[in-house]
Scaffold this motif. Structure first.
Motif, mmCIF file in Angstrom:
data_model
loop_
_atom_site.group_PDB
_atom_site.id
_atom_site.type_symbol
_atom_site.label_atom_id
_atom_site.label_comp_id
_atom_site.label_asym_id
_atom_site.label_seq_id
_atom_site.Cartn_x
_atom_site.Cartn_y
_atom_site.Cartn_z
ATOM 1 N N TYR A 14 0.846 -1.190 0.000
ATOM 2 C CA TYR A 14 0.000 0.000 0.000
ATOM 3 C C TYR A 14 0.881 1.240 0.000
ATOM 4 O O TYR A 14 1.864 1.316 0.730
ATOM 5 C CB TYR A 14 -0.901 0.040 1.237
ATOM 6 C CG TYR A 14 -1.901 -1.083 1.283
ATOM 7 C CD1 TYR A 14 -3.110 -0.981 0.611
ATOM 8 C CD2 TYR A 14 -1.628 -2.249 1.986
ATOM 9 C CE1 TYR A 14 -4.035 -2.017 0.649
ATOM 10 C CE2 TYR A 14 -2.547 -3.286 2.034
ATOM 11 C CZ TYR A 14 -3.743 -3.165 1.364
ATOM 12 O OH TYR A 14 -4.649 -4.187 1.393
ATOM 13 N N ARG A 15 0.500 2.213 -0.837
ATOM 14 C CA ARG A 15 1.198 3.489 -0.881
ATOM 15 C C ARG A 15 0.349 4.514 -0.133
ATOM 16 O O ARG A 15 -0.834 4.656 -0.404
ATOM 17 C CB ARG A 15 1.400 3.948 -2.322
ATOM 18 C CG ARG A 15 2.182 5.253 -2.443
ATOM 19 C CD ARG A 15 2.687 5.491 -3.832
ATOM 20 N NE ARG A 15 3.486 4.409 -4.372
ATOM 21 C CZ ARG A 15 4.779 4.183 -4.088
ATOM 22 N NH1 ARG A 15 5.414 4.986 -3.278
ATOM 23 N NH2 ARG A 15 5.417 3.176 -4.639
ATOM 24 N N VAL A 38 4.175 0.672 2.233
ATOM 25 C CA VAL A 38 4.189 -0.267 3.351
ATOM 26 C C VAL A 38 3.653 -1.626 2.921
ATOM 27 O O VAL A 38 2.888 -1.733 1.962
ATOM 28 C CB VAL A 38 3.374 0.250 4.564
ATOM 29 C CG1 VAL A 38 3.938 1.548 5.110
ATOM 30 C CG2 VAL A 38 1.907 0.403 4.233
ATOM 31 N N ARG A 39 4.063 -2.626 3.642
ATOM 32 C CA ARG A 39 3.539 -3.990 3.483
ATOM 33 C C ARG A 39 2.605 -4.206 4.662
ATOM 34 O O ARG A 39 3.028 -4.118 5.816
ATOM 35 C CB ARG A 39 4.699 -4.992 3.507
ATOM 36 C CG ARG A 39 4.325 -6.388 3.119
ATOM 37 C CD ARG A 39 5.549 -7.314 3.117
ATOM 38 N NE ARG A 39 6.437 -7.026 2.013
ATOM 39 C CZ ARG A 39 7.695 -6.559 2.141
ATOM 40 N NH1 ARG A 39 8.214 -6.331 3.315
ATOM 41 N NH2 ARG A 39 8.435 -6.337 1.085
ATOM 42 N N ALA A 40 1.306 -4.434 4.374
ATOM 43 C CA ALA A 40 0.307 -4.540 5.430
ATOM 44 C C ALA A 40 -0.818 -5.469 4.985
ATOM 45 O O ALA A 40 -0.872 -5.897 3.840
ATOM 46 C CB ALA A 40 -0.239 -3.155 5.767
ATOM 47 N N ASP A 45 -4.782 -1.310 8.105
ATOM 48 C CA ASP A 45 -3.524 -1.775 8.697
ATOM 49 C C ASP A 45 -2.336 -1.019 8.111
ATOM 50 O O ASP A 45 -1.336 -0.816 8.796
ATOM 51 C CB ASP A 45 -3.365 -3.286 8.489
ATOM 52 C CG ASP A 45 -2.165 -3.849 9.221
ATOM 53 O OD1 ASP A 45 -2.005 -3.552 10.428
ATOM 54 O OD2 ASP A 45 -1.367 -4.574 8.590
ATOM 55 N N ALA A 46 -2.445 -0.558 6.864
ATOM 56 C CA ALA A 46 -1.369 0.235 6.263
ATOM 57 C C ALA A 46 -1.186 1.543 7.030
ATOM 58 O O ALA A 46 -0.054 1.975 7.277
ATOM 59 C CB ALA A 46 -1.679 0.521 4.791
ATOM 60 N N ARG A 47 -2.275 2.176 7.421
ATOM 61 C CA ARG A 47 -2.189 3.400 8.223
ATOM 62 C C ARG A 47 -1.536 3.119 9.574
ATOM 63 O O ARG A 47 -0.680 3.874 10.036
ATOM 64 C CB ARG A 47 -3.581 4.001 8.425
ATOM 65 C CG ARG A 47 -4.184 4.586 7.165
ATOM 66 C CD ARG A 47 -5.531 5.254 7.467
ATOM 67 N NE ARG A 47 -6.156 5.749 6.269
ATOM 68 C CZ ARG A 47 -5.861 6.894 5.664
ATOM 69 N NH1 ARG A 47 -4.919 7.663 6.159
ATOM 70 N NH2 ARG A 47 -6.491 7.270 4.578
ATOM 71 N N THR A 49 0.463 0.601 10.317
ATOM 72 C CA THR A 49 1.855 0.214 10.073
ATOM 73 C C THR A 49 2.734 1.454 9.909
ATOM 74 O O THR A 49 3.824 1.521 10.476
ATOM 75 C CB THR A 49 1.954 -0.686 8.825
ATOM 76 O OG1 THR A 49 1.141 -1.846 9.039
ATOM 77 C CG2 THR A 49 3.371 -1.110 8.550
ATOM 78 N N VAL A 84 -4.700 6.085 0.986
ATOM 79 C CA VAL A 84 -4.063 4.779 0.931
ATOM 80 C C VAL A 84 -4.451 4.131 -0.387
ATOM 81 O O VAL A 84 -5.633 3.995 -0.698
ATOM 82 C CB VAL A 84 -4.505 3.877 2.109
ATOM 83 C CG1 VAL A 84 -3.838 2.520 2.023
ATOM 84 C CG2 VAL A 84 -4.201 4.541 3.444
ATOM 85 N N GLU A 86 -3.798 0.791 -2.893
ATOM 86 C CA GLU A 86 -3.217 -0.554 -3.024
ATOM 87 C C GLU A 86 -2.369 -0.601 -4.289
ATOM 88 O O GLU A 86 -2.814 -0.194 -5.360
ATOM 89 C CB GLU A 86 -4.310 -1.613 -3.075
ATOM 90 C CG GLU A 86 -3.747 -3.014 -3.084
ATOM 91 C CD GLU A 86 -4.814 -4.098 -3.002
ATOM 92 O OE1 GLU A 86 -4.481 -5.255 -3.296
ATOM 93 O OE2 GLU A 86 -5.971 -3.791 -2.647
ATOM 94 N N ARG A 96 5.699 -7.376 7.616
ATOM 95 C CA ARG A 96 4.833 -6.209 7.685
ATOM 96 C C ARG A 96 5.693 -5.025 8.111
ATOM 97 O O ARG A 96 6.461 -5.118 9.051
ATOM 98 C CB ARG A 96 3.746 -6.479 8.717
ATOM 99 C CG ARG A 96 2.772 -5.370 8.955
ATOM 100 C CD ARG A 96 1.749 -5.830 10.009
ATOM 101 N NE ARG A 96 0.953 -4.738 10.478
ATOM 102 C CZ ARG A 96 1.257 -3.959 11.516
ATOM 103 N NH1 ARG A 96 2.347 -4.169 12.204
ATOM 104 N NH2 ARG A 96 0.463 -2.967 11.864
#
Length: 114
Positions: A14-15, A38-40, A45-47, A49, A84, A86, A96
């Motif tokens: 996710y960017r 990020v890898r989430a 969960d990306a936020r 992370t 966010v 994908e 993660r």
């Protein structure tokens, strides 16, 4: 009794990209850290992370006291500041966390009483 099993969650890329203008008043409480990858497990969960990569009050000798986290106040968790997205591609082969970009640990700034 049969055990309820969740399907195996998979990590995705996710960017997180800033969406607010630089003069937006919402930046008054947070720094614009640019785009990060990020890898989430999910967009939410990306936020989380990204916020976990920032310095937190509980990690330094500072107030507020133990048990009070500043992660909920992260700019990455504010949809007015960051979107966010994908990303296409594989997120396999890593844990993660932040994959690309720099998350500043300078999010907690000292203050002085005059």
């Amino acid at each position: 009794m049969q055990e309820n099993k969740r399907p195996q969650e998979t990590l995705k890329l996710y960017r997180l990209a800033p969406v607010a203008a630089l003069d937006d008043p919402n930046w008054g409480n947070a720094d614009n850290q640019g785009e990060i990858l990020v890898r989430a497990f999910s967009p939410a969960d990306a936020r989380i992370t990204a916020a976990e990569a920032e310095l937190d009050f509980t990690e330094i000798d500072s107030l507020p006291a133990e048990g009070n986290s500043t992660r909920d106040a992260s700019a990455f968790r504010n949809e007015r500041l960051y979107s966010v997205i994908e990303e296409k591609g594989s997120a396999e082969g890593g844990p993660r966390g932040v994959v690309e970009g720099t998350v500043s640990v300078g999010t907690i700034k000292p203050t002085q009483i005059s």
